[in-house]
Scaffold this motif. Structure first.
Motif, PDB file in Angstrom:
ATOM      1  N   PHE A  65       0.779  -1.183  -0.133  1.00  0.00           N
ATOM      2  CA  PHE A  65      -0.016  -0.012   0.008  1.00  0.00           C
ATOM      3  C   PHE A  65       0.709   1.154   0.078  1.00  0.00           C
ATOM      4  CE2 PHE A  65      -2.589   3.520   1.897  1.00  0.00           C
ATOM      5  CZ  PHE A  65      -3.803   3.368   1.410  1.00  0.00           C
ATOM      6  N   ASN A  66       0.594   2.039  -1.148  1.00  0.00           N
ATOM      7  CA  ASN A  66       1.623   3.166  -1.112  1.00  0.00           C
ATOM      8  C   ASN A  66       0.868   4.240  -1.772  1.00  0.00           C
ATOM      9  OD1 ASN A  66       3.089   5.352  -2.539  1.00  0.00           O
ATOM     10  ND2 ASN A  66       5.007   4.119  -2.325  1.00  0.00           N
ATOM     11  N   ARG A  67       0.239   5.138  -0.686  1.00  0.00           N
ATOM     12  CA  ARG A  67      -0.953   6.136  -0.967  1.00  0.00           C
ATOM     13  C   ARG A  67      -0.561   6.984  -2.119  1.00  0.00           C
ATOM     14  NH1 ARG A  67      -5.136   7.399   1.615  1.00  0.00           N
ATOM     15  NH2 ARG A  67      -4.600   6.571   3.443  1.00  0.00           N
ATOM     16  N   GLN A  68       0.526   7.386  -2.520  1.00  0.00           N
ATOM     17  CA  GLN A  68       1.162   8.305  -3.728  1.00  0.00           C
ATOM     18  C   GLN A  68       0.837   7.541  -5.042  1.00  0.00           C
ATOM     19  OE1 GLN A  68       4.775   9.650  -3.551  1.00  0.00           O
ATOM     20  NE2 GLN A  68       4.850  10.874  -5.455  1.00  0.00           N
ATOM     21  N   LEU A  69       1.147   6.311  -5.032  1.00  0.00           N
ATOM     22  CA  LEU A  69       1.434   5.318  -6.128  1.00  0.00           C
ATOM     23  C   LEU A  69      -0.196   4.870  -6.552  1.00  0.00           C
ATOM     24  CD1 LEU A  69       4.413   3.323  -5.925  1.00  0.00           C
ATOM     25  CD2 LEU A  69       4.044   5.241  -7.408  1.00  0.00           C
ATOM     26  N   GLY A  73      -7.789  -2.790   2.390  1.00  0.00           N
ATOM     27  CA  GLY A  73      -7.085  -1.769   1.510  1.00  0.00           C
ATOM     28  C   GLY A  73      -7.864  -0.592   1.535  1.00  0.00           C
ATOM     29  N   ILE A  74      -9.053  -0.780   1.137  1.00  0.00           N
ATOM     30  CA  ILE A  74     -10.118   0.318   0.749  1.00  0.00           C
ATOM     31  C   ILE A  74     -10.181   1.233   2.019  1.00  0.00           C
ATOM     32  CG2 ILE A  74     -12.476   0.862  -0.011  1.00  0.00           C
ATOM     33  CD1 ILE A  74     -12.325  -1.582  -2.101  1.00  0.00           C
ATOM     34  N   PHE A  76     -10.350   6.056   5.142  1.00  0.00           N
ATOM     35  CA  PHE A  76     -10.459   6.317   6.661  1.00  0.00           C
ATOM     36  C   PHE A  76      -9.008   6.567   7.304  1.00  0.00           C
ATOM     37  CE2 PHE A  76     -14.272   3.803   5.140  1.00  0.00           C
ATOM     38  CZ  PHE A  76     -14.993   5.046   5.746  1.00  0.00           C
ATOM     39  N   CYS A  77      -7.968   6.268   6.636  1.00  0.00           N
ATOM     40  CA  CYS A  77      -6.800   6.365   7.506  1.00  0.00           C
ATOM     41  C   CYS A  77      -5.718   7.268   6.614  1.00  0.00           C
ATOM     42  CB  CYS A  77      -6.155   4.978   7.761  1.00  0.00           C
ATOM     43  SG  CYS A  77      -6.985   4.012   8.843  1.00  0.00           S
ATOM     44  N   PRO A  78      -5.974   8.644   6.446  1.00  0.00           N
ATOM     45  CA  PRO A  78      -5.063   9.157   5.461  1.00  0.00           C
ATOM     46  C   PRO A  78      -3.650   9.429   5.775  1.00  0.00           C
ATOM     47  CG  PRO A  78      -6.634  10.463   6.736  1.00  0.00           C
ATOM     48  CD  PRO A  78      -7.039   9.308   6.852  1.00  0.00           C
ATOM     49  N   ASP A  79      -3.316   9.245   7.360  1.00  0.00           N
ATOM     50  CA  ASP A  79      -2.008   9.382   7.896  1.00  0.00           C
ATOM     51  C   ASP A  79      -1.394   8.113   7.394  1.00  0.00           C
ATOM     52  OD1 ASP A  79      -4.052   8.193   9.482  1.00  0.00           O
ATOM     53  OD2 ASP A  79      -2.328   8.002  11.087  1.00  0.00           O
ATOM     54  N   ALA A 104      -5.932   0.068  11.014  1.00  0.00           N
ATOM     55  CA  ALA A 104      -6.287  -1.133  10.000  1.00  0.00           C
ATOM     56  C   ALA A 104      -6.818  -2.318  10.916  1.00  0.00           C
ATOM     57  CB  ALA A 104      -4.907  -1.345   9.567  1.00  0.00           C
ATOM     58  N   HIS A 105      -6.600  -2.599  12.064  1.00  0.00           N
ATOM     59  CA  HIS A 105      -7.094  -3.738  12.754  1.00  0.00           C
ATOM     60  C   HIS A 105      -8.404  -3.367  12.926  1.00  0.00           C
ATOM     61  CE1 HIS A 105      -2.745  -4.861  14.641  1.00  0.00           C
ATOM     62  NE2 HIS A 105      -2.836  -4.843  13.428  1.00  0.00           N
ATOM     63  N   LEU A 106      -8.764  -2.284  13.327  1.00  0.00           N
ATOM     64  CA  LEU A 106     -10.259  -2.003  13.745  1.00  0.00           C
ATOM     65  C   LEU A 106     -10.848  -2.072  12.340  1.00  0.00           C
ATOM     66  CD1 LEU A 106     -12.538  -0.818  15.202  1.00  0.00           C
ATOM     67  CD2 LEU A 106     -11.820   1.565  14.827  1.00  0.00           C
ATOM     68  N   ILE A 107     -10.396  -1.539  11.254  1.00  0.00           N
ATOM     69  CA  ILE A 107     -11.184  -1.749   9.891  1.00  0.00           C
ATOM     70  C   ILE A 107     -11.303  -3.291   9.630  1.00  0.00           C
ATOM     71  CG2 ILE A 107     -10.882  -1.279   7.311  1.00  0.00           C
ATOM     72  CD1 ILE A 107      -9.330   1.600   8.222  1.00  0.00           C
ATOM     73  N   GLY A 108     -10.281  -3.842   9.886  1.00  0.00           N
ATOM     74  CA  GLY A 108     -10.335  -5.609   9.526  1.00  0.00           C
ATOM     75  C   GLY A 108     -11.498  -6.110  10.406  1.00  0.00           C
ATOM     76  N   ALA A 109     -11.335  -5.941  11.696  1.00  0.00           N
ATOM     77  CA  ALA A 109     -12.534  -6.210  12.460  1.00  0.00           C
ATOM     78  C   ALA A 109     -14.144  -5.945  12.226  1.00  0.00           C
ATOM     79  CB  ALA A 109     -11.983  -5.864  14.156  1.00  0.00           C
TER      80      ALA A 109
END
Length: 195
Positions: free
Chosen positions: A35-39, A96-97, A102-105, A170-175
């Motif tokens: 995951f590379n936000r810029q790319l 990934g989505i 939701f995690c712009p940082d 990401a753990h929260l998103i996965g759960a």
């Protein structure tokens, strides 16, 4: 005596997931798959999915393989190979989505841990649906872990081991993805309780 699910239909899916991640690590494909936000913003959208299967380093992969083995021991008998594959692909895309929106940082992300949080939540709900009281304990336990991470931040020790910051969001998103995946089970369970 512990009765582990050692039949090929139960053991092959997690072995394939570990083998795929190990192969990607051996081929050193992080530059192409992480995951590379810029790319991603430049159109490399496959990274939303593939980033879940690559790791920061070998200890990172080892920790996630330990998680796969734990989930296999707890829930292997709940899924068929095709269902296992569909669940992991759905959760990889979901994570990934979710990280993207939701995690712009988070600029760079790798690893199976978010996906595995979703798998274990789904398995706990499946346990509950099957009438196993341990499912309730597991469900509560995983949410307590996530709450602890949200309140106290990521583990510095694990971050040092994997040479990367632990992506607790990401753990929260996965759960949450595990709950979404389990919605049909929840609906069936609620209908049974009302009957």
């Amino acid at each position: 005596m512990v009765n582990l699910p050692l039949q090929p239909r139960y053991i092959l899916p997690p072995l394939c997931l570990m083998a795929l991640s190990a192969l990607l690590a051996a081929l050193n494909l992080n530059d192409v798959l992480e995951f590379n936000r810029q790319l991603i913003e430049q159109g490399q959208v496959w990274r939303l999915l593939t980033s879940q299967y690559v790791h920061a380093n070998w200890p990172h992969l080892g920790l996630n393989c330990a998680g796969i083995i734990l989930i296999w021991a707890l829930h292997a008998e709940h899924t068929k190979p095709t269902q296992y594959a569909l669940h992991t692909v759905f959760l990889a895309a979901w994570c990934g989505i979710g990280i993207y929106y939701f995690c712009p940082d988070i600029r760079i992300y790798t690893g199976l841990s978010a996906l595995l949080h979703g798998v274990i939540v789904w398995g706990a709900i499946k346990d509950i649906d099957a009438g196993m009281k341990t499912g309730i304990l597991l469900f509560i336990g995983i949410w307590l872990k996530i709450a602890y991470e949200q309140l106290n931040g990521p583990s510095a020790e694990v971050g040092k081991l994997i040479a990367s910051r632990v992506a607790i969001d990401a753990h929260l998103i996965g759960a949450i993805g595990g709950i979404v995946l389990a919605l049909p089970l929840v609906m069936t369970y609620l209908k049974k309780r009302q009957a």
